[in-house]
Structures are given as structure tokens and as C-alpha cells.
Design a protein around this motif. Structure first.
Motif, short mmCIF file in Angstrom:
data_model
loop_
_atom_site.label_atom_id
_atom_site.label_comp_id
_atom_site.label_asym_id
_atom_site.label_seq_id
_atom_site.Cartn_x
_atom_site.Cartn_y
_atom_site.Cartn_z
N ARG A 151 0.85 -1.20 0.00
CA ARG A 151 0.00 0.00 0.00
C ARG A 151 0.88 1.24 0.00
O ARG A 151 1.90 1.29 0.71
CB ARG A 151 -0.95 0.01 1.20
N GLU A 154 -1.42 -2.66 -11.59
CA GLU A 154 -2.83 -2.87 -11.24
C GLU A 154 -2.98 -2.47 -9.78
O GLU A 154 -2.26 -2.97 -8.91
CB GLU A 154 -3.22 -4.35 -11.41
N ASN A 204 -12.44 3.82 -2.50
CA ASN A 204 -13.63 4.37 -3.14
C ASN A 204 -14.20 5.51 -2.30
O ASN A 204 -14.65 5.28 -1.17
CB ASN A 204 -14.68 3.27 -3.31
N THR A 264 -1.61 -4.45 -6.66
CA THR A 264 -1.95 -5.88 -6.68
C THR A 264 -1.17 -6.67 -7.72
O THR A 264 -1.03 -7.89 -7.60
CB THR A 264 -3.46 -6.07 -6.92
N GLN A 269 -5.67 -1.10 -6.39
CA GLN A 269 -6.99 -0.92 -5.80
C GLN A 269 -6.97 0.42 -5.09
O GLN A 269 -6.20 0.63 -4.15
CB GLN A 269 -7.30 -2.04 -4.81
N ARG A 270 -7.83 1.35 -5.55
CA ARG A 270 -7.88 2.69 -4.99
C ARG A 270 -9.10 2.79 -4.06
O ARG A 270 -10.18 2.30 -4.39
CB ARG A 270 -7.99 3.70 -6.12
N SER A 275 -13.49 -0.36 -2.85
CA SER A 275 -12.29 0.04 -3.58
C SER A 275 -12.57 0.00 -5.08
O SER A 275 -13.50 -0.68 -5.53
CB SER A 275 -11.12 -0.87 -3.25
N LEU A 276 -11.77 0.74 -5.83
CA LEU A 276 -11.87 0.79 -7.28
C LEU A 276 -10.60 0.21 -7.89
O LEU A 276 -9.49 0.53 -7.44
CB LEU A 276 -12.06 2.23 -7.75
N ASN A 277 -10.75 -0.65 -8.89
CA ASN A 277 -9.59 -1.24 -9.56
C ASN A 277 -9.21 -0.38 -10.76
O ASN A 277 -10.07 0.02 -11.55
CB ASN A 277 -9.91 -2.66 -10.02
N GLU A 278 -7.92 -0.11 -10.89
CA GLU A 278 -7.42 0.70 -11.99
C GLU A 278 -6.13 0.12 -12.53
O GLU A 278 -5.40 -0.56 -11.80
CB GLU A 278 -7.17 2.15 -11.54
N GLU A 297 -3.34 3.77 -2.43
CA GLU A 297 -3.60 2.66 -3.36
C GLU A 297 -2.86 1.40 -2.90
O GLU A 297 -1.77 1.47 -2.34
CB GLU A 297 -3.13 3.02 -4.78
#
Length: 455
Positions: A133, A185, A190, A155, A187-188, A197-200, A152
């Protein structure tokens, strides 16, 4: 006590590595039918020895603790004219070239197998490690330009899973030697859902890194740092500046002098850098905002004056227990050993062409220091240190330098290609050149060690 622990940790690590390396030579020599006369831990004058086994092999401890050797029946070193036929068949130079290659290669191979065994054991046992993180990302860095802001969880990198901070650091280090950018990749958090969380997918450019940057905090140069917990105060020491300011355990510090405090480490660094300066704190206590002022007292340490307010600030990052099933752990251990070996060779190659400083060559003093430091941290760190040094020993011994195992393997490879052994005169000249190279490398290593101690 610290010096004694460092010396003992170094000697134990050295003994393990030397014994494993030489046992590789010994076992394969015996398997190939070669007679072993002596197995020595250490070099120089023998201080203790005993004879065991059907061949009455001499097991010895020698005076100088650096290195060791396996002495085999060898016509180049002993008079074999009076030996019976059954012993002559067991003389080293009379073996096929493939057997000689196997015997010589067995030492470095044993070091690699030791590293694999140690890594596999650690992966099975499970190692508590920080998660990948990210801390708040500074502006004007490659990480900020990639869209990272902090918080973030990384991953994967280029499609390879990442679960810990050490995974992240290792993969970026490998890719930085060859790639100009990597795909992250993440995970942010949300904003609309505190628990979601949001995957980006983001692209992080590495072209700002110079090869010389890899010698230090290269992740920091990219803007990547390990996330720390918020600035929540722990135990407050009585009669200290924090107590006089009315601070209490559990207080969350949100800003200092009007500037937001992102985490506990930022708060600690600011206090340390402000001896004798009054700081205006804003925080949250029991859901209510409060303000106060505190003046860190000056404290001298290592010829440096820092500020302190006598309060504990927990800085331990978010941790994960990374453990694997035996088969998975073994696969990871093999991959780790291979990747470390390849990375070591790449760094050596970049040293030769001047892209990496020769200051990175370390000698026995620095290795002993690392042994002591890892031993004080704990058994997991110490075993990890032994595994990495074992890989380095295996790689170094495979370098095509005369007097090393790699030099001998080069001789025997040429013998396979030409169908005849190299002339003795050539071998003697190569041996002298190899000794010169090793002495030069040792001198550079010791010089670097001394410079590190003085600085």
C-alpha cells in the motif's frame, strides 16, 4: 555485546556457507568415485582434525576462517607413483571430463540449493510483511504523473501478482534494468464507499531512473513509499512537552501550523526537525476537534540535534502474513533464487561497463555488519540474509576467473570442445592472472568497507 553478536553471526553464516559449498564438492566427488583426502573448514594451518570413513578422510578446522577446501587425490599435487591400482583409478585427473565438471559445479550448485531450501522454508512458515500500500505521493514524481496519489494497494506489476512491499520493490528493481515503463494494477479507496475500492490500471514510467539510482532508494525517486498509519498518539511520557501541552493517548493529529499531516511518520519527522520551535497542533479527540501548542525539546544524538515531545507514535505499516503450500513455496523459492542470480550478474555486467559504481562491491566487514544487523532483527531476517549471501557466493564462484570454480569449468569446457586438456603452462599463467584479479577485487571490497565505516 553488539560487536560480539556481529562477530558470532558472521562466523556462523560463513561456516554454514563454506560447509555447504564444500560438501557439494565432497558428495559429488565420492559419488564419482574420487578419493577425498581432506575436508577443511578454513584455510591455512590445521588447528584440529579427525579421520573418518573407509578412506580415512581427514576432517579439519584450519586457522583462517575465510573459506575452506576439499583436497582430493590429484596427480598434480601428490606423488602417486607408489599408489596401488585401485587408488589410481580414483585419482581426480583420471576421471572423465564430465565427472570433473560435475565435481567442480557441485559447490556453487549446493549454495543455490541452500538458498532454495531456506526460501522455501520461510515461505511455508510464513513471513509477516508490509502490504504493497502506497504512502501519499509527492508531486513532480513519476508516480504522481502515473495517477497515483497515495492509499492505493498495488496488486500486480506487468501482470505478475504482488502481495507485499518486498514483492513490489523486487519486481520494480528487476524491470528498471531493462524496461522504460511498467503496468500497475491497483486498488484505490472508493470515495463513495469507505469500505469499498476501485480497480485501476496505471502506467509508471521508469525512464527517469539512472542505473546509479538503483544503488539507493530508487522507489523514493519514483515517488513510491510505504504507507504508514495516521498520526495517532500512543503512550505519553509524564513531565514531557506532550504532557505539558495537554496531549493524550489516542489523539489524532491532523495538522501542524496549518499544514495537513498525512501520517504518523510525517508528524515524527516534523517534530524531529523542529527543536526549540513552537508548533501549533490541530487534532481530533473523542470525535471533537482540539488545538494546542507544543515546543519540542532539543536532544543531541549522534552529533545531531533533533526535537522530541516524549510521546509514542505507532508507525508499523499494514501487515500481511505471506505463507504458501509446500509445492507453491518451492516454486517461489526456485524463482527467487534464479531471479536473484540473474540480477546479480546484470549488476556485475553494469559495473564492468561503468553504469554501476564499484562502491557497491562489499567485503567481509560490511557482510559481517549485515549479519549482525539481521541477527538482531530476528531469525527470519538472518536466514534471508544467509540465503542471499549463498546465492552471491554461488554466482561469484561460477564467474570464469581462474582459481574459482567457474575458471575450472571453463578449462573443462574447452577440453570438451578441443578433445584435449589445456597445456600446463597455460594453466599456470591463468592461475596467476586469476589470483591477481581476486586480490584486486578484495582490495576494492576492503577499501569500500573502510570508507563505509568512516562515513
Amino acid at each position: 555485546m553488539s560487536l560480539l553478536q556481529t562477530v558470532l553471526a558472521f562466523l556462523v553464516a560463513l561456516a554454514v556457507l563454506v560447509v555447504v559449498h564444500e560438501l557439494g564438492h565432497y558428495w559429488v566427488a565420492r559419488w564419482c568415485g574420487v578419493k577425498v583426502l581432506r575436508f577443511s573448514v578454513g584455510m591455512g594451518k590445521i588447528v584440529w582434525s579427525r579421520r573418518f570413513g573407509p578412506d580415512q578422510t581427514e576432517w579439519a578446522v584450519s586457522m583462517l576462517p575465510f573459506g575452506g577446501y576439499v583436497k582430493m587425490l590429484d596427480a598434480r599435487e601428490q606423488d602417486i607413483s607408489t599408489l596401488p591400482p585401485e587408488d589410481l583409478k580414483r585419482e581426480f585427473t583420471r576421471q572423465s571430463v564430465w565427472k570433473r565438471i560435475a565435481i567442480v559445479a557441485a559447490g556453487p550448485l549446493a549454495n543455490f540449493l541452500l538458498a532454495i531450501a531456506v526460501f522455501a522454508g520461510l515461505y511455508i512458515y510464513g513471513m509477516p510483511e508490509p502490504t504493497a500500500r502506497l504512502r501519499e505521493v509527492p508531486t513532480a514524481t513519476a508516480a504522481y504523473e502515473a495517477g497515483l496519489r497515495g492509499g492505493e494497494l498495488v496488486t500486480s506489476i506487468n501482470g505478475e501478482a504482488v502481495s507485499t512491499w518486498s514483492d513490489l520493490r523486487w519486481k520494480v528493481l528487476q524491470l528498471a534494468l531493462e524496461e522504460h515503463q511498467v503496468r500497475l494494477e491497483v486498488q484505490r479507496p472508493n470515495p463513495a464507499d469507505a469500505k469499498g475500492s476501485l480497480n485501476e490500471t496505471l502506467t509508471l514510467r521508469l525512464d527517469r531512473l539512472q542505473t546509479s539510482d538503483l544503488e539507493g532508494d530508487f522507489l523514493g525517486k519514483l515517488g513510491l513509499d510505504l504507507a504508514r498509519p495516521k498520526a495517532v498518539l500512543g503512550r505519553v511520557v509524564e513531565d514531557g512537552p506532550a504532557t505539558r501541552a495537554g496531549l493524550r493517548e489516542g489523539d489524532l493529529i491532523t495538522s501542524v501550523n496549518g499544514n495537513a499531516i498525512t501520517d504518523g511518520l510525517a508528524f515524527v519527522e516534523l517534530v524531529r526537525g523542529s527543536p526549540g520551535q513552537t508548533l501549533r497542533l490541530t487534532g481530533i479527540r473523542n470525535g471533537q476537534e482540539f488545538s494546542t501548542t507544543v515546543t519540542p525539546e532539543a536532544f543531541s544524538r549522534n552529533d545531531q540535534t533533533i526535537g522530541r515531545i516524549k510521546v509514542e507514535v505507532p508507525l508499523a505499516p499494514e501487515m500481511i502474513l505471506a505463507s504458501d503450500a509446500p509445492v507453491t513455496a518451492l516454486g517461489r523459492a526456485v524463482t527467487k533464487t534464479w531471479d536473484t542470480s540473474v540480477l546479480t550478474l546484470k549488476m556485475l555486467g553494469k559495473m564492468l561497463i561503468g553504469e554501476v559504481s564499484w562502491k557497491n562491491i562489499t567485503g567481509p566487514i560490511t557482510i559481517a555488519d549485515y549479519a549482525g544487523q539481521t541477527a538482531r532483527i530476528g531469525i527470519i531476517s538472518y536466514l534471508t540474509f544467509i540465503a542471499f549471501i549463498s546465492i552471491s557466493l554461488g554466482v561469484m564462484n561460477l564467474l570464469p576467473i581462474p582459481v574459482l570454480d567457474g575458471g575450472l569449468l571453463l578449462y573443462y569446457s574447452l577440453e570438451l570442445l578441443t578433445g584435449r586438456a589445456l597445456p600446463e603452462r597455460f594453466g599456470e599463467m591463468a592461475q596467476r592472472a586469476g589470483v591477481g584479479i581476486l586480490m584486486t577485487l578484495m582490495a576494492v571490497a576492503v577499501f569500500n568497507d573502510i570508507v563505509r565505516l568512516m562515513s
